[in-house]
Design a protein around this motif. Structure first.
Motif, PDB file in Angstrom:
ATOM      1  N   GLY A 124      51.557  14.760 126.675  1.00 56.84           N
ATOM      2  CA  GLY A 124      50.449  14.293 125.844  1.00 56.84           C
ATOM      3  C   GLY A 124      49.683  13.167 126.537  1.00 56.84           C
ATOM      4  N   GLY A 125      48.466  12.970 126.105  1.00 54.64           N
ATOM      5  CA  GLY A 125      47.686  11.820 126.553  1.00 54.64           C
ATOM      6  C   GLY A 125      47.187  11.868 127.992  1.00 54.64           C
ATOM      7  N   VAL A 126      47.195  13.051 128.599  1.00 55.37           N
ATOM      8  CA  VAL A 126      46.757  13.139 130.000  1.00 55.37           C
ATOM      9  C   VAL A 126      45.256  13.405 130.117  1.00 55.37           C
ATOM     10  CG1 VAL A 126      49.008  13.889 130.873  1.00 55.37           C
ATOM     11  CG2 VAL A 126      47.337  15.603 130.155  1.00 55.37           C
ATOM     12  N   GLY A 127      44.587  13.545 128.961  1.00 56.27           N
ATOM     13  CA  GLY A 127      43.140  13.767 129.001  1.00 56.27           C
ATOM     14  C   GLY A 127      42.775  15.222 128.791  1.00 56.27           C
ATOM     15  N   LYS A 128      43.627  15.922 128.103  1.00 52.08           N
ATOM     16  CA  LYS A 128      43.409  17.356 127.860  1.00 52.08           C
ATOM     17  C   LYS A 128      42.151  17.587 127.016  1.00 52.08           C
ATOM     18  CE  LYS A 128      46.791  18.595 125.614  1.00 52.08           C
ATOM     19  NZ  LYS A 128      46.152  18.168 124.362  1.00 52.08           N
ATOM     20  N   SER A 129      42.028  16.872 125.917  1.00 55.01           N
ATOM     21  CA  SER A 129      40.875  17.093 125.034  1.00 55.01           C
ATOM     22  C   SER A 129      39.581  16.684 125.728  1.00 55.01           C
ATOM     23  CB  SER A 129      41.035  16.301 123.728  1.00 55.01           C
ATOM     24  OG  SER A 129      42.227  16.670 123.089  1.00 55.01           O
ATOM     25  N   THR A 130      39.621  15.573 126.447  1.00 56.57           N
ATOM     26  CA  THR A 130      38.437  15.119 127.191  1.00 56.57           C
ATOM     27  C   THR A 130      38.030  16.182 128.210  1.00 56.57           C
ATOM     28  OG1 THR A 130      39.168  12.844 126.925  1.00 56.57           O
ATOM     29  CG2 THR A 130      37.600  13.254 128.703  1.00 56.57           C
ATOM     30  N   ASP A 152      44.866  21.654 118.176  1.00 58.00           N
ATOM     31  CA  ASP A 152      45.806  20.548 118.064  1.00 58.00           C
ATOM     32  C   ASP A 152      45.864  20.106 116.606  1.00 58.00           C
ATOM     33  OD1 ASP A 152      47.488  18.489 118.419  1.00 58.00           O
ATOM     34  OD2 ASP A 152      46.381  17.527 120.048  1.00 58.00           O
ATOM     35  N   ASN A 283      43.582  15.102 136.370  1.00 57.06           N
ATOM     36  CA  ASN A 283      42.766  14.114 135.660  1.00 57.06           C
ATOM     37  C   ASN A 283      43.307  12.719 135.966  1.00 57.06           C
ATOM     38  OD1 ASN A 283      40.704  13.268 133.913  1.00 57.06           O
ATOM     39  ND2 ASN A 283      42.134  13.083 132.208  1.00 57.06           N
ATOM     40  N   PRO A 320      38.102  11.559 138.341  1.00 52.26           N
ATOM     41  CA  PRO A 320      38.571  10.174 138.479  1.00 52.26           C
ATOM     42  C   PRO A 320      38.876   9.522 137.136  1.00 52.26           C
ATOM     43  CG  PRO A 320      36.194  10.270 138.763  1.00 52.26           C
ATOM     44  CD  PRO A 320      36.672  11.693 138.645  1.00 52.26           C
ATOM     45  N   HIS A 322      37.815   6.829 135.050  1.00 51.67           N
ATOM     46  CA  HIS A 322      36.596   6.024 135.049  1.00 51.67           C
ATOM     47  C   HIS A 322      36.231   5.587 133.638  1.00 51.67           C
ATOM     48  CE1 HIS A 322      32.547   4.658 135.929  1.00 51.67           C
ATOM     49  NE2 HIS A 322      32.897   4.663 137.200  1.00 51.67           N
ATOM     50  N   ARG A 326      35.891   7.459 129.720  1.00 48.76           N
ATOM     51  CA  ARG A 326      36.635   7.042 128.526  1.00 48.76           C
ATOM     52  C   ARG A 326      35.681   6.614 127.400  1.00 48.76           C
ATOM     53  NH1 ARG A 326      38.122   3.718 125.278  1.00 48.76           N
ATOM     54  NH2 ARG A 326      36.948   1.993 126.152  1.00 48.76           N
ATOM     55  N   ASP A 330      35.364   8.663 123.960  1.00 48.37           N
ATOM     56  CA  ASP A 330      35.845   8.071 122.707  1.00 48.37           C
ATOM     57  C   ASP A 330      34.720   7.759 121.726  1.00 48.37           C
ATOM     58  OD1 ASP A 330      38.271   8.408 123.837  1.00 48.37           O
ATOM     59  OD2 ASP A 330      38.693   6.298 124.220  1.00 48.37           O
TER      60      ASP A 330
HETATM   61  N1  LIG Z   1      39.177  10.782 133.511  1.00 44.36           N
HETATM   62  C1  LIG Z   1      39.309   9.848 132.588  1.00 44.36           C
HETATM   63  N2  LIG Z   1      38.905   8.569 132.808  1.00 44.36           N
HETATM   64  C2  LIG Z   1      39.061   7.604 131.873  1.00 44.36           C
HETATM   65  N3  LIG Z   1      39.599   7.805 130.673  1.00 44.36           N
HETATM   66  C3  LIG Z   1      40.008   9.055 130.387  1.00 44.36           C
HETATM   67  C4  LIG Z   1      39.874  10.155 131.300  1.00 44.36           C
HETATM   68  N4  LIG Z   1      40.373  11.282 130.696  1.00 44.36           N
HETATM   69  C5  LIG Z   1      40.774  10.904 129.471  1.00 44.36           C
HETATM   70  N5  LIG Z   1      40.569   9.578 129.281  1.00 44.36           N
HETATM   71  C6  LIG Z   1      40.898   8.782 128.086  1.00 44.36           C
HETATM   72  O1  LIG Z   1      42.301   8.884 127.894  1.00 44.36           O
HETATM   73  C7  LIG Z   1      42.609   8.941 126.514  1.00 44.36           C
HETATM   74  C8  LIG Z   1      43.405  10.229 126.228  1.00 44.36           C
HETATM   75  O2  LIG Z   1      42.555  11.334 126.488  1.00 44.36           O
HETATM   76  P1  LIG Z   1      42.589  12.659 125.590  1.00 44.36           P
HETATM   77  O3  LIG Z   1      42.557  12.333 124.156  1.00 44.36           O
HETATM   78  O4  LIG Z   1      41.549  13.553 126.150  1.00 44.36           O
HETATM   79  O5  LIG Z   1      44.049  13.153 126.006  1.00 44.36           O
HETATM   80  P2  LIG Z   1      44.908  14.344 125.423  1.00 44.36           P
HETATM   81  O6  LIG Z   1      45.736  14.838 126.567  1.00 44.36           O
HETATM   82  O7  LIG Z   1      44.060  15.330 124.736  1.00 44.36           O
HETATM   83  O8  LIG Z   1      45.807  13.571 124.398  1.00 44.36           O
HETATM   84  P3  LIG Z   1      46.744  14.203 123.250  1.00 44.36           P
HETATM   85  O9  LIG Z   1      47.970  14.643 123.960  1.00 44.36           O
HETATM   86  O10 LIG Z   1      46.966  13.050 122.330  1.00 44.36           O
HETATM   87  O11 LIG Z   1      45.983  15.344 122.646  1.00 44.36           O
HETATM   88  C9  LIG Z   1      41.287   8.885 125.767  1.00 44.36           C
HETATM   89  O12 LIG Z   1      41.040   7.557 125.391  1.00 44.36           O
HETATM   90  C10 LIG Z   1      40.268   9.333 126.822  1.00 44.36           C
HETATM   91  O13 LIG Z   1      38.985   8.779 126.626  1.00 44.36           O
END
Ligand SMILES: Nc1ncnc2c1ncn2[C@@H]1O[C@H](COP(=O)(O)OP(=O)(O)OP(=O)(O)O)[C@@H](O)[C@H]1O
Ligand SMILES: [Mg+2]
Length: 373
Positions: A124-130, A152, A283, A320, A322, A326, A330
Motif C-alpha cells: 500500500g501507499g506506493v502511489g498506485k492511485s496517483t 479500492d 514510482n 520521480p 516530486h 503530490r 492530493d
Molecule cells: N511520484 C510521486 N511524487 C510525490 N508524491 C507522490 C508520488 N506518487 C504518489 N505520491 C503521493 O503519495 C501518497 C500515496 O499515493 P497514492 O494514494 O497514489 O498511493 P496508493 O498506492 O494508491 O495508496 P493506497 O495503498 O492507500 O491505495 C499520496 O499523498 C500521493 O500524492
C-alpha cells in the motif's frame, strides 16, 4: 426527515424471499447501513440459490428506493457455501492466494468497453492511485476514450484525486450514471458513501459491489477502463483480479526491497489467474529537488527495472518523487491534466503509450472467476 433503519426494514418486510418468507425474517440480511439518504446492505445466500435470489435483490433495492428521502440504494447479493465463515480482506503477505475453485466460470466482458486494465501494487501507499489517474489521463491524451473504476472499496481515492464531490445520478431508477471529469468517465464507491462512513465490508459484499459497479453503471463506449485496485495480494485481491474481465495489469512499485518483494507477489498473482502483466512502473524512483533540480536516488533507484527484467515483464518507466505530483494529486488536480506540458505529464504519457501498445498487441484474456466461499 432522515431515513431510518426501521423504515428500511418495514419496506423490506413487504419483499418476499424465494420461499415466501418476508426478507427481514429470511436470515439473509446483513446489517443495514443508512447514511445521508444512502442505504446499503447485503443478502447472503447459499451459492446454489443465487439465481432465485437475484429478483429478490432487485425488488429489495426498488422497495428501498421508493422510501421518501432515499437517494440511492445498493443491495449486494453475496454467495456463501453453507458452513463457510465470512471471508475477510487480507493484506499482502498474510497468506498465499488459494487455488481456483472447481466451479470457475469465464467472466464476460463489459458491454462497450474494449479493454479493462488493472493498476495494482503488492504494498500500500506506493502511489498506485496517483499512477492510475495519471496513466488514465495519459491514455486520454493519446486520443483514447478512457474510464476509471475505483475498486479500492476499503479506501476509495478517486473522489479525492479527481476532486469529485457530486453524487452519480440514477438512470431509470436502476442504473448509475458515472461522473465525467477531465474527459474521464469515473465510478467509485466513494461517490456513494461519505468519507466518514466506516467501510466494514465483508469479502463477498465487496465482490458484489465491484460487480455492480461494472455491470450496473451506464459506462459509455470506452477504449480502455483503468481499474485502481486495492493494495495487497491476499484472497480478496485475487478474487477481484478474477472478477473483473482484465486484459492486463500494471504493477506499481517503489524501488525499495520491501516494496519489490510485494510487487513480485503482485506479478505472481496476475500470472496465476492468466492476466498478462503489461509491465512495472517505478514510482518515487528518484527525488528531484523542487528548488535546485538536483536529483538524488534516495530509495535506491532502478530496483523495479531490475526486478521487471528478472521476472520477464516489461518495464514501463520511472516517475520521480516530486512535490508537484503530490500536491496536484492530493488536491484533485492531477498533474497530467493541469500541467500537460510539464515534465511529469510527459513521463506519464510515455508510460501510457507503452501500455496502449501492449494492449493493442495482446489478445483479450477472459480470466477465470472464483466463487467466493
Ligand atoms: N511520484 C510521486 N511524487 C510525490 N508524491 C507522490 C508520488 N506518487 C504518489 N505520491 C503521493 O503519495 C501518497 C500515496 O499515493 P497514492 O494514494 O497514489 O498511493 P496508493 O498506492 O494508491 O495508496 P493506497 O495503498 O492507500 O491505495 C499520496 O499523498 C500521493 O500524492
Ligand atoms: Mg490508492
Amino acid at each position: 426527515m432522515a431515513v431510518s433503519k426501521d423504515q428500511v426494514l418495514t419496506a423490506l418486510a413487504k419483499v418476499p424471499s424465494p420461499n415466501g418468507v418476508a426478507l427481514p425474517d429470511a436470515r439473509v440480511l446483513s446489517d443495514v447501513v443508512v447514511s445521508d439518504g444512502k442505504v446499503f446492505f447485503s443478502l447472503t445466500v447459499d451459492a446454489g440459490a443465487v439465481k432465485a435470489w437475484e429478483p429478490v435483490r432487485k425488488a429489495a433495492e426498488d422497495a428501498v428506493r421508493a422510501i421518501s428521502g432515499v437517494q440511492s440504494a445498493l443491495v449486494a447479493l453475496t454467495a456463501e457455501r453453507s458452513g463457510a465463515s465470512g471471508s475477510r480482506p487480507q493484506q499482502a503477505g498474510q497468506s498465499a492466494p488459494r487455488a481456483a475453485h472447481p466451479a470457475d466460470k469465464v467472466q464476460p466482458g463489459i458491454p462497450g468497453v474494449d479493454a479493462v486494465i488493472a493498476v495494482a501494487s503488492g504494498k500500500g501507499g506506493v502511489g498506485k492511485s496517483t499512477t492510475a489517474v495519471n496513466l488514465a489521463l495519459g491514455l486520454r491524451d493519446l486520443g483514447l476514450k478512457v474510464g476509471m473504476l475505483d475498486a479500492d472499496i476499503y479506501g476509495p481515492s478517486l473522489p479525492k484525486l479527481l476532486a469529485i464531490r457530486e453524487k452519480p445520478q440514477t438512470i431509470g431508477g436502476t442504473r448509475l450514471k458515472p461522473i465525467e471529469r477531465y474527459g474521464l468517465t469515473v465510478m467509485s464507491i466513494g461517490f456513494l458513501i461519505d468519507e466518514e462512513t466506516p467501510m466494514i465490508w465483508r469479502g463477498p459484499m465487496v465482490m458484489s459491489a465491484i460487480t455492480q459497479m461494472l455491470r450496473e453503471v451506464e459506462w459509455s463506449k470506452l477504449d480502455v477502463m483503468v481499474v485502481d485496485m486495492p493494495p495487497g495480494t491476499g484472497d480478496a485481491q485475487l478474487t477481484m483480479a478474477q472478477q473483473v474481465p482484465l486484459k492486463g495489469a500494471v504493477i506499481v512499485s517503489t524501488p525499495q526491497d520491501l516494496a519489490l518483494i510485494d510487487a513480485r507477489r503482485g506479478v505472481a498473482m496476475f500470472k496465476r489467474v492468466n492476466v498478462p502483466v503489461l509491465g512495472v512502473v517505478e514510482n518515487m524512483s528518484y527525488f528531484l529537488c523542487p528548488s535546485c533540480g538536483t536529483r538524488s536516488d534516495i530509495f535506491g533507484h532502478g530496483g523495479a527495472q531490475k526486478e521487471a527484467e528478472r521476472l520477464g515483464v516489461p518495464f514501463l518507466g520511472e516517475v520521480p518523487l516530486h512535490m508537484t505530483i503530490r500536491e496536484k494529486s492530493d488536491s484533485g488536480r492531477p498533474v497530467v491534466a493541469t500541467e500537460p506540458d510539464g515534465p511529469h505529464a510527459r513521463i506519464y504519457r510515455e508510460i501510457a503509450a507503452k501500455v496502449r501498445d501492449q494492449i493493442k498487441g495482446s489478445a483479450q484474456v477472459a480470466p477465470k472467476i472464483v466463487i467466493e466461499a
